[in-house]
Every structure is written in structure tokens, then in C-alpha cells.
Write an enzyme that holds these catalytic residues in place. Structure first.
Site, PDB file in Angstrom:
ATOM      1  N   CYS A  31       4.868  34.103   7.497  1.00  0.00           N
ATOM      2  CA  CYS A  31       5.320  34.898   8.648  1.00  0.00           C
ATOM      3  C   CYS A  31       5.688  34.045   9.850  1.00  0.00           C
ATOM      4  CB  CYS A  31       4.226  35.887   9.038  1.00  0.00           C
ATOM      5  SG  CYS A  31       4.332  37.377   8.065  1.00  0.00           S
ATOM      6  N   GLY A  64       2.244   4.979  -0.848  1.00  0.00           N
ATOM      7  CA  GLY A  64       1.761   6.289  -1.273  1.00  0.00           C
ATOM      8  C   GLY A  64       2.908   7.040  -1.930  1.00  0.00           C
ATOM      9  N   ARG A  65       3.917   7.342  -1.114  1.00  0.00           N
ATOM     10  CA  ARG A  65       5.061   8.125  -1.568  1.00  0.00           C
ATOM     11  C   ARG A  65       5.714   7.533  -2.815  1.00  0.00           C
ATOM     12  NH1 ARG A  65       7.847  11.056   2.093  1.00  0.00           N
ATOM     13  NH2 ARG A  65       6.977   9.684   3.680  1.00  0.00           N
ATOM     14  N   TYR A  85       8.651  18.159   9.350  1.00  0.00           N
ATOM     15  CA  TYR A  85       9.451  16.987   9.758  1.00  0.00           C
ATOM     16  C   TYR A  85      10.953  17.234   9.646  1.00  0.00           C
ATOM     17  CZ  TYR A  85       5.039  14.875   8.057  1.00  0.00           C
ATOM     18  OH  TYR A  85       3.727  14.570   7.803  1.00  0.00           O
ATOM     19  N   GLU A 124       0.817  -1.215   0.000  1.00  0.00           N
ATOM     20  CA  GLU A 124       0.000   0.000   0.000  1.00  0.00           C
ATOM     21  C   GLU A 124       0.856   1.271   0.000  1.00  0.00           C
ATOM     22  OE1 GLU A 124      -4.045  -0.165   1.988  1.00  0.00           O
ATOM     23  OE2 GLU A 124      -2.735   0.800   3.470  1.00  0.00           O
ATOM     24  N   TYR A 164       2.706  14.099  -0.663  1.00  0.00           N
ATOM     25  CA  TYR A 164       2.541  14.914   0.533  1.00  0.00           C
ATOM     26  C   TYR A 164       2.975  16.359   0.293  1.00  0.00           C
ATOM     27  CZ  TYR A 164       2.203  10.160   2.281  1.00  0.00           C
ATOM     28  OH  TYR A 164       1.839   8.838   2.452  1.00  0.00           O
TER      29      TYR A 164
HETATM   30  N1  LLP Z   1      -1.247   2.928   4.330  1.00  0.00           N
HETATM   31  C1  LLP Z   1      -1.613   3.565   5.451  1.00  0.00           C
HETATM   32  C2  LLP Z   1      -2.639   2.970   6.316  1.00  0.00           C
HETATM   33  C3  LLP Z   1      -1.007   4.802   5.773  1.00  0.00           C
HETATM   34  O1  LLP Z   1      -1.364   5.441   6.881  1.00  0.00           O
HETATM   35  C4  LLP Z   1      -0.033   5.357   4.915  1.00  0.00           C
HETATM   36  C5  LLP Z   1       0.599   6.650   5.199  1.00  0.00           C
HETATM   37  C6  LLP Z   1       0.309   4.648   3.739  1.00  0.00           C
HETATM   38  C7  LLP Z   1      -0.317   3.424   3.493  1.00  0.00           C
HETATM   39  C8  LLP Z   1       1.303   5.146   2.734  1.00  0.00           C
HETATM   40  O2  LLP Z   1       2.561   5.400   3.278  1.00  0.00           O
HETATM   41  P1  LLP Z   1       3.781   5.794   2.308  1.00  0.00           P
HETATM   42  O3  LLP Z   1       3.988   4.639   1.367  1.00  0.00           O
HETATM   43  O4  LLP Z   1       3.408   7.022   1.592  1.00  0.00           O
HETATM   44  O5  LLP Z   1       4.947   5.994   3.205  1.00  0.00           O
HETATM   45  N2  LLP Z   1       3.070  13.189   5.498  1.00  0.00           N
HETATM   46  C9  LLP Z   1       4.180  12.309   5.731  1.00  0.00           C
HETATM   47  C10 LLP Z   1       3.828  10.864   5.465  1.00  0.00           C
HETATM   48  C11 LLP Z   1       2.604  10.402   6.239  1.00  0.00           C
HETATM   49  C12 LLP Z   1       2.185   8.995   5.926  1.00  0.00           C
HETATM   50  C13 LLP Z   1       0.891   8.637   6.591  1.00  0.00           C
HETATM   51  N3  LLP Z   1       0.392   7.334   6.285  1.00  0.00           N
HETATM   52  C14 LLP Z   1       5.365  12.791   4.889  1.00  0.00           C
HETATM   53  O6  LLP Z   1       5.236  13.788   4.212  1.00  0.00           O
HETATM   54  O7  LLP Z   1       6.437  12.191   4.935  1.00  0.00           O
END
Ligand code: LLP
Length: 421
Positions: free
Chosen positions: A350, A281-282, A322, A279, A379
């Protein structure tokens, strides 16, 4: 005419013949620019990573929910998650049907739960309380549960989502109670999922957690185990943000092959015929996006040199939130070589924490330069805000054939006022 610092995008032909400066001029800055070619390449790499029957990639859309991006993922065969009604709305706009969406919920109210059920989505719940709620609203229905494998990973404490210090998931020692709730409401356990956290560059923790999940499910009562059709190991796959330092990539293929071995063994031992999901995202979107900004003012304050841009943390919050590292390109006509110097790159918000990069060694940045913030596809826009009443930027997709497509216009003052009563 070549730019001051652009070898990365030049090498991969990111801009498909356009110059970043001309895009900045045409659409204004700040501007998110996406490459369809890079996005498709990442989708294909992920789809091919794990040679086991039933393998699938469930894109975690929180990283980027623009429907044009989602539609590309759909065409490449990925399914999606949603963790809010808004994400679900975007998934639907992009043409995903309910059988292609997992609703991975966390602390949702009864109305949201009801709406997910009414749309025939597969819902994953991550606490006993929410399992009770689900069961009371949809007795006899299908449900997934999220398990905490006890191992967390991630680039910051803020994004580690398993282990001892986390609000997420159900602890294995509470599974007996979860099974009792399934029984009480006549629920069918459609699947089990986990997510250990976001951004790791070594596969070991993920693979270990996958093993823990499989062992855990293997020990479920036979009747429940045989109901399961979805095993979702979560995302977290890191990308190399230090592009100009030649940072190594995560070995996705090795990860996938090891995962496939574990899944195959599970399949053989249990007779499982369902899906195995990752799963990310990034990994899907980060590298397909570059954020263009303009350098407005350069100055020396004491010992420090500041390059002030129009990319505030309202546009890209990751560095401020972060301490995340994003590499830069500098788009300006190379009339002469510019000396390397330590510079702090800031935005127009600001707050003194409005810093994109601290004391970074870069070629001298000058007013009027266009700056490209790399790896901003994940993100980035998804976390943008209107803080300081700054308008959220536009997004442009460069199609594989080089066609430009505006996939979101820049906000207007009317947008800022749209919800006022
Ligand atoms: N599945 C679930 C249940 C999640 O909560 C997340 C991310 C993912 C998959 C995908 O994770 P990834 O493959 O993108 O690492 N805003 C932060 C990242 C927050 C991720 C939250 N959950 C950043 O900019 O690094």
C-alpha cells in the site's frame, strides 16, 4: 512450448529442465529460486581471479545468508564475514568455524563485542571508540582495524562506504591514535580491512583504493606491520543487471591480475606472508537467484499501463529503495507474439513507491503470467520484510543435478505472531 521472454535463462539452462511456471505452481509465488550451478560458477571465478599466494575470497554474507547457499560457498573454499550476531548464527549453521569468519563490526554494543571475543572470532573495529572498547574487553588480544582509503564507489549514495561522507572506518590521520590504543591494551594488529562501496563496473577505483591501503600499511611502524596476517580490500564487484540489453561484465580477471601485481610487489618489499582477501557479496550470489511472481491485475491509469504483481517491496526492496534496475523474464505460453509496450511493473504493497520497474519496454504482460525478476539472489530475501504483514516467501535451490530442494518454507501467520507477548 517456449515462453514469451526467457532466452537468458534458456541459454544458461538456469532451471535445469524445470519450467519456471511449474516451480511457481508447485511452491506458490512469490518464490526465490536459486541455481547451484550458477552459484558454484561464480565462486570458482572469484577463487581464480587473483594469481597471488595467500589470495582468498571472503564472502560478505549480508547479500544472502541462507545456510544452504553458505554451505555451497564453504565447499568452494570461500570464507565468510559476519556483521551481526544473526549473520554469525547463520555462518555457524552453515558449518563455518571461527577461523573462517571475520567479524566486520560497526557501532556494536559491549555485549555483542564480548560475544564475538568469547567465540574467538577475528574482529574488525572501525572507530577509535570501538577499538578502546575492544581493548578494554580483550587486553592482549588480536584485532583488525578498518581504514578509510578516501575513495568511495557505488550504485547509490546509500551504499558508498568510504571517502568524505561516510560513517565507516578510521581516517588515516587518526591512525596514530589507533596505534596508541593498540599499545595501551597490548593488542596485536592481526589485519587491516576496507570496503569502498557496493557495485562498480570499472575496476579503477577499487584498484586505486587497494594501492592506497597497501601504501598506508607499508608506512606503519615496522613492529605493527609485521604482525599483520590479513589484508582485506573489500567487495563491491558489480554484476550486469541489464541482461537483455547485453550489458558488459566487469572484467574480473583484469582486476584480479592488477591486484595480484600490487600484492606481489607489497610481498616482495615487506616480506609479508599473510592473506590478501577480497570481500564480495553481490558477485557471489546475485545471478544465482531469480524471484518468481505472478501478474494479478493489468490496468491503464491515465497514460500509463500497470502490470500489478504479487512482488511487493516487502519481497524485493532494491528498486523502491535505490531505484535499482532488475531485468524481467515473462513466463507464459507463447501462443502469439506479444507487442512491445511501455509498462510499469508494481507490487501489492500500500504505497505508491511500490514499483519494480517504471515505464519499461517489455512484451505485453498479461494477467496470470509468471514474472521472473532476474539477479535477485543478492540483497533480495536478505532485505525482505513483513511490511503490510505480508509473509516472507519460500526459497528453493535447484541442485546441479536438477534436484529441487526447499531451503526455506514460506512464512505463516504463526510466524508473524511468534514474538508477540
Ligand atoms: N564488505 C563490507 C564491509 C560491506 O559492508 C559490504 C556491503 C560488502 C563487503 C559486500 O559488498 P558487495 O560486494 O555486495 O557490493 N543493499 C545494497 C548493497 C549494500 C552493501 C552493503 N555492504 C544493494 O542492494 O545494492
Amino acid at each position: 512450448m517456449s515462453d514469451i521472454r526467457s532466452s537468458y535463462t534458456d541459454d544458461i539452462n538456469f532451471y535445469r529442465g524445470w519450467s519456471a511456471r511449474s516451480l511457481a505452481e508447485r511452491y506458490g509465488t512469490p518464490l526465490y529460486v536459486y541455481s547451484e550451478a550458477v552459484l558454484r560458477a561464480r565462486c570458482r571465478e572469484l577463487m581464480a581471479m587473483c594469481p597471488v599466494e595467500g589470495f582468498g575470497v571472503n564472502y560478505s554474507v549480508k547479500a544472502n545468508t541462507n545456510p544452504a547457499i553458505l554451505a555451497v560457498c564453504r565447499e568452494e573454499g570461500l570464507t565468510v564475514d559476519a556483521m551481526s550476531p544473526g549473520e554469525l548464527y547463520m555462518d555457524e549453521l552453515a558449518g563455518f568455524g571461527p577461523d573462517k569468519i571475520l567479524y566486520i563490526s560497526n557501532n556494536i554494543d559491549p555485549e555483542e563485542m564480548r560475544s564475538a571475543i568469547a567465540r574467538h572470532l577475528t574482529v574488525s573495529v572501525d572507530s577509535l571508540a570501538q577499538l578502546e572498547l575492544y581493548g578494554s574487553l580483550n587486553p592482549g588480544g588480536d584485532v583488525m582495524i578498518r581504514i578509510n582509503p578516501g575513495i568511495g564507489e557505488g550504485h547509490s549514495d546509500k551504499v558508498i562506504t568510504a571517502g568524505k561522507e561516510t560513517k565507516f572506518a578510521i581516517s588515516p590521520e587518526l591512525l596514530g591514535e589507533a596505534f596508541a590504543l593498540l599499545e595501551k591494551h597490548g593488542l596485536r594488529l592481526r589485519g587491516v580491512n576496507q570496503h569502498i562501496g557496493s557495485l562498480f563496473m570499472q575496476p579503477d577505483g577499487y584498484l586505486k583504493a587497494a594501492g592506497i591501503l597497501l601504501a598506508c600499511v607499508k608506512a606503519f611502524p615496522r613492529k605493527l606491520r609485521d604482525q599483520i596476517e590479513i589484508l582485506d580490500f573489500g567487495g563491491g564487484f558489480g554484476i550486469p543487471y541489464r541482461k537483455y540489453d547485453g550489458e558488459a561484465r566487469l572484467d574480473l580477471k583484469a582486476l584480479g591480475e592488477d591486484l595480484a601485481r600490487q600484492c606481489e610487489a607489497y610481498r616482495q618489499e615487506t616480506g609479508y606472508r599473510g592473506r590478501f582477501l577480497v570481500e564480495p557479496g553481490r558477485y557471489v550470489v546475485a545471478e544465482s537467484g531469480i524471484l518468481l511472481g505472478r501478474v494479478e491485475a493489468v490496468k491503464n491509469n491515465g497514460e500509463n499501463r500497470y502490470a500489478g504483481t504479487n512482488v511487493g517491496f516487502s519481497v524485493l526492496v532494491r528498486p523502491a529503495m535505490y531505484g535499482s534496475y532488475h531485468d524481467f523474464e515473462i513466463y507464459a505460453e507463447r501462443q502469439e507474439d506479444r507487442p512491445l509496450m511501455e509498462q510499469t511493473v508494481t507490487g501489492n504493497i500500500c504505497e505508491s513507491g511500490d514499483v519494480l520497474a517504471k515505464k519499461r519496454l517489455l512484451p505485453e504482460i498479461k494477467e496470470g503470467d509468471i514474472l521472473g525478476v532476474l539477479d535477485a539472489g543478492a540483497y533480495g530475501y536478505a532485505m525482505a520484510s513483513t511490511y503490510n504483514q505480508r509473509l516472507r516467501p519460500a526459497e528453493v535451490l535447484i541442485r546441479e543435478d536438477g534436484t529441487l530442494q526447499l531451503i526455506r518454507r514460506r512464512e505463516t501467520f504463526e510466524d508473524l505472531a511468534a514474538a508477540l507477548c
